[in-house]
Structures are given as structure tokens and as C-alpha cells.
Design an enzyme around this catalytic site. Structure first.
Site, PDB file in Angstrom:
ATOM      1  N   ASP A  19      62.291  18.517  72.587  1.00 28.23           N
ATOM      2  CA  ASP A  19      63.705  19.406  72.555  1.00 28.23           C
ATOM      3  C   ASP A  19      63.390  20.481  71.616  1.00 28.23           C
ATOM      4  OD1 ASP A  19      65.964  20.731  72.691  1.00 28.23           O
ATOM      5  OD2 ASP A  19      67.161  18.811  73.313  1.00 28.23           O
ATOM      6  N   TYR A  46      70.480  15.003  70.030  1.00 26.74           N
ATOM      7  CA  TYR A  46      71.929  15.479  70.688  1.00 26.74           C
ATOM      8  C   TYR A  46      72.511  14.271  71.386  1.00 26.74           C
ATOM      9  CZ  TYR A  46      74.603  18.244  73.958  1.00 26.74           C
ATOM     10  OH  TYR A  46      75.594  18.868  74.713  1.00 26.74           O
ATOM     11  N   LYS A 104      72.103  27.937  74.120  1.00 25.95           N
ATOM     12  CA  LYS A 104      72.024  28.234  72.802  1.00 25.95           C
ATOM     13  C   LYS A 104      71.404  29.286  72.526  1.00 25.95           C
ATOM     14  CE  LYS A 104      73.983  24.192  73.159  1.00 25.95           C
ATOM     15  NZ  LYS A 104      73.405  22.741  73.226  1.00 25.95           N
ATOM     16  N   ARG A 134      67.424  27.552  97.117  1.00 26.04           N
ATOM     17  CA  ARG A 134      67.035  26.533  96.300  1.00 26.04           C
ATOM     18  C   ARG A 134      65.623  26.385  95.747  1.00 26.04           C
ATOM     19  NH1 ARG A 134      67.059  21.747  98.258  1.00 26.04           N
ATOM     20  NH2 ARG A 134      68.486  22.146  99.914  1.00 26.04           N
TER      21      ARG A 134
HETATM   22  C1  LIG Z   1      73.110  21.801  73.859  1.00 24.09           C
HETATM   23  C2  LIG Z   1      72.095  21.014  73.904  1.00 24.09           C
HETATM   24  C3  LIG Z   1      71.506  20.137  74.942  1.00 24.09           C
HETATM   25  C4  LIG Z   1      72.271  20.144  76.233  1.00 24.09           C
HETATM   26  O1  LIG Z   1      72.303  21.383  76.888  1.00 24.09           O
HETATM   27  P1  LIG Z   1      73.419  22.199  77.984  1.00 24.09           P
HETATM   28  O2  LIG Z   1      72.804  23.286  78.127  1.00 24.09           O
HETATM   29  O3  LIG Z   1      74.576  21.845  77.102  1.00 24.09           O
HETATM   30  O4  LIG Z   1      73.283  21.044  79.030  1.00 24.09           O
HETATM   31  C5  LIG Z   1      70.414  19.652  74.636  1.00 24.09           C
HETATM   32  N1  LIG Z   1      69.774  19.520  73.560  1.00 24.09           N
HETATM   33  C6  LIG Z   1      70.030  20.144  72.444  1.00 24.09           C
HETATM   34  C7  LIG Z   1      69.499  19.940  71.091  1.00 24.09           C
HETATM   35  C8  LIG Z   1      71.402  20.831  72.395  1.00 24.09           C
HETATM   36  O5  LIG Z   1      71.790  21.637  71.496  1.00 24.09           O
END
Ligand SMILES: *Cc1c(COP(=O)(O)O)cnc(C)c1O
Length: 365
Positions: A174, A103, A199, A52
Site C-alpha cells: 500500500d 490503515y 489521498k 463498467r
Molecule cells: C485511506 C486509506 C485507505 C483506504 O482508501 P479509501 O480511498 O478511503 O477507500 C487505504 N490505505 C491507506 C494507507 C489509506 O490512508
């Protein structure tokens, strides 16, 4: 890893960094790639101690993404886990400013934390710098994404970072949509970058993972402490796959972006569409179908290459009507379909989508 910015040597291009960072040294019999380290514990007395707290497969990924963003990377089990760790840096009751078009999970997490009295959330139009300034007066954190999901508004990152810092708030970006190849918020003074590595970073729709990249060692240490304590650690196999994906991000994004730009040109003015939204970079396009939810729902059922699915950033082209999610903001048009443009040939993507769009006109009353 090979130092991307050795003093005196010219800085390496991101395309090179994506390929060479996070590799074992160039000495005989070293493996080319850091293998998947499937272990829960380590022989005592070293730095790792327990699964961990650390894993060499994480480190390879973190060194590479960290080099691309220009900071200290900490990997997480998901993008949401990465966000939770960053929001935990806010003192109890602190104010977090965020874009109203974020998001949906970001909005949901902030609202949940607000319900519990953990933070105060203020949602603003991130393109309105005066609104951001007013909301930031007593903020502990200014959180934003750019381009926004799925409205595709573009924020003035340096200006927002300046506003945040003037008020003593942390600036967090983000960077999931743009990736470090198209924008590096830490270079504009941001304190932290967050990724859903699910993504573009992983890029093959087969991994759920997240990452935080901190500008300072101090912030990175705090985020690592959160991960070690609360345990949202990435799995070694997922981390390996994410790094494997990251190696080809520059070529994937180049193709996806070229496809997106071509599609935008070809779709603009189509009679079934009210609007084609594209910020000019990246591979996410939002189209607004005339007539709202019903024709938009029909559209996503009438293609053979485009897959009706949420998520984005994979080699496969996917699309979805965003308002099918109850959490999506009411200011997002009912007919907005977000396209994640993939790597298929643009002529095939265009023909497939055009057929579905044309059919909407033919079936209109
Ligand atoms: C998908 C997404 C998230 C969340 O991420 P996960 O990997 O699904 O937990 C956060 N911000 C954006 C812009 C996203 O497209």
C-alpha cells in the site's frame, strides 16, 4: 501516451511523466486533456462496449499512474475497493500477512474476511524481518504499507519482497503514504501496489478513488476481471479530477514534505509533546501529546488553520487523534495525533499549532 521509456532515450523524470503521460497525441485539434467521458455504453464492435468495462477518462489516469509506478494501473471506486480486488486474488483459506499497524480499514477488511473463513490473517511487526519471515511460512500474500499508518514505521521493502517470494507469496505494498515519487515498490520486486487515490494522488480532498498497479499483465488482467464483474468502477468525473491532481503531485509533495521537515524541527522538544515521529520523508508526521487523550482532543479544537478531520494528503493541513477511532490499534498511544501537512506557509502552520500546544501547558493542572 508518449512512451516514458523509449529505447535509447534517457528515462524521463517522474515530474515530467506526471505532466505528460496519459495525454492525447500532439496532433491538430486534439484536446490537451482527456475530457470527462460521461457515457454508460459505446457503439458495439470496439474494445470498450460498456461503461463498467472501460472509459477513456479511466485510461488517461491509469496510463499516468501506471507510468509513475512502473506497472499496469487499474483504477477503482475507492482504495478499499482496490484492496478488496487484490485480496480476492488469494485462494479461499489462504494466509495473508499484514502489519499490525495498518490503515484501520485494512485491518477491518482482513478480520471480516477471516470471520467469513475467506482468508487467514496474521498481523506482525513489519519492522521485524524475522517475525515477517516466520509468519510467511505458508502465506499466499504478504501485504504491507510503509511508512505504516499512523505509527510511521518504515519497512525494508526489498527484504520483505524477498521473504514473500521465497515462500511463493505475492508481495503487495500500500503506497498511499509515500506515493510513487518517494518509493516505487515494483522496482523492488513487489507484485502489486495499492493506492487510496483519495489521498496524495488526488490531493485536494474532493475525490474518493483507488488504484491497483500490477507488475505483470497477468495480474492486471485478473484485477480488471474483478472490477468488471464486481463493479467497483470509478466515476469518470472522479477519475478526471484524480488525474488533474496527479499532474501537480511532484510540486505539491515537494512543498508538503519541506513543510513537514521544518515543522518536525520546530516541534521537537516541545514541553507538551512526548514524541515527534517522522520517518524522514513524506508529509505525514505523528506527534504524541503528553497526558493522553484529553489534551490531544483539546489540541485539535484549538487551531484555526489546521482542520480537525480524518484522511490525509490534501493541500490543506489536517490532523486527528487516531485513537478516537475504535478500530485503531491499542498499541498506538492515546495521545497520538497524526498530522497531514499541507501547502500553507510553514510559518502560519507553525504559529497555529504552537499556540494550541502552548495552551495545553498553560491549562495543565
Ligand atoms: C485511506 C486509506 C485507505 C483506504 O482508501 P479509501 O480511498 O478511503 O477507500 C487505504 N490505505 C491507506 C494507507 C489509506 O490512508
Amino acid at each position: 501516451m508518449p512512451d516514458a521509456n523509449t529505447a535509447g532515450a534517457p528515462a524521463l523524470h517522474p515530474d515530467t511523466v506526471a505532466v505528460i503521460a496519459g495525454r492525447p497525441p500532439h496532433t491538430p485539434d486534439q484536446p490537451m486533456s482527456v475530457p470527462v467521458h460521461l457515457t454508460s455504453t459505446y457503439v458495439a464492435g470496439g474494445e470498450l462496449e460498456y461503461g463498467r468495462y472501460g472509459n477513456p477518462s479511466w485510461t488517461a489516469f491509469e496510463d499516468t499512474l501506471g507510468a509513475l509506478e512502473g506497472g499496469h494501473c487499474v483504477s477503482f471506486a475507492s482504495g478499499m475497493a482496490a484492496m478488496a480486488a487484490v485480496l480476492d486474488l488469494v485462494e479461499p483459506g489462504g494466509t495473508v500477512v499484514a502489519p499490525r499497524h495498518s490503515y484501520t480499514g485494512t485491518v477491518a477488511m482482513l478480520k471480516e474476511l477471516e470471520t467469513k473463513g475467506r482468508v487467514k490473517a496474521v498481523f506482525v511487526d513489519i519492522t521485524d524481518i524475522q517475525a515477517v519471515t516466520d509468519a510467511s511460512a505458508d502465506a499466499a500474500m504478504v501485504w504491507f504499507e510503509s511508512p505504516t499508518n499512523p505509527a510511521l514505521e518504515v519497512a525494508d521493502i526489498p527484504a520483505i519482497v524477498r521473504v514473500a517470494h521465497e515462500h511463493g507469496a505475492l508481495a503487495v505494498v500500500d503506497n498511499t503514504f509515500a506515493t510513487p515519487l518517494l518509493q516505487r515498490p515494483l522496482e523492488h520486486g513487489a507484485d502489486l501496489v495499492v493506492h487510496s487515490a483519495t489521498k496524495y494522488i488526488s490531493g485536494h480532498s474532493d475525490v474518493v478513488m483507488g488504484a491497483v498497479i500490477a507488475a505483470s499483465e497477468e495480474l492486471a488482467t485478473a484485477v480488471v476481471a474483478h472490477r468488471s464483474l464486481f463493479g467497483a468502477t470509478p466515476a469518470p468525473l472522479e477519475t478526471f479530477l484524480a488525474l488533474r491532481g496527479l499532474r501537480t503531485l511532484p510540486v505539491r509533495l515537494e512543498r508538503a514534505q519541506a513543510n513537514a521537515q521544518q515543522l518536525v524541527r520546530r516541534l521537537e522538544g516541545h514541553a507538551a509533546l512526548e514524541e515527534v515521529r517522522y520517518p524522514g520523508f513524506g508529509a505525514i508526521v505523528s506527534i504524541v501529546v503528553r497526558g493522553g487523550a484529553e489534551p490531544a482532543d483539546a489540541l485539535v479544537q484549538r487551531t484555526s488553520i489546521w482542520v480537525h478531520a480524518t484522511s490525509l494528503g490534501g493541500v490543506e493541513s489536517t490532523f486527528e487523534r487516531r485513537r478516537r477511532w475504535p478500530l485503531e490499534q491499542p498499541t498506538i498511544p492515546e495521545g497520538l495525533v497524526r498530522l497531514s501537512v499541507g501547502l500553507e506557509h510553514v510559518d502560519d502552520l507553525h504559529r497555529d499549532l504552537l499556540g494550541a500546544l502552548d495552551s495545553l501547558i498553560e491549562t495543565a493542572p
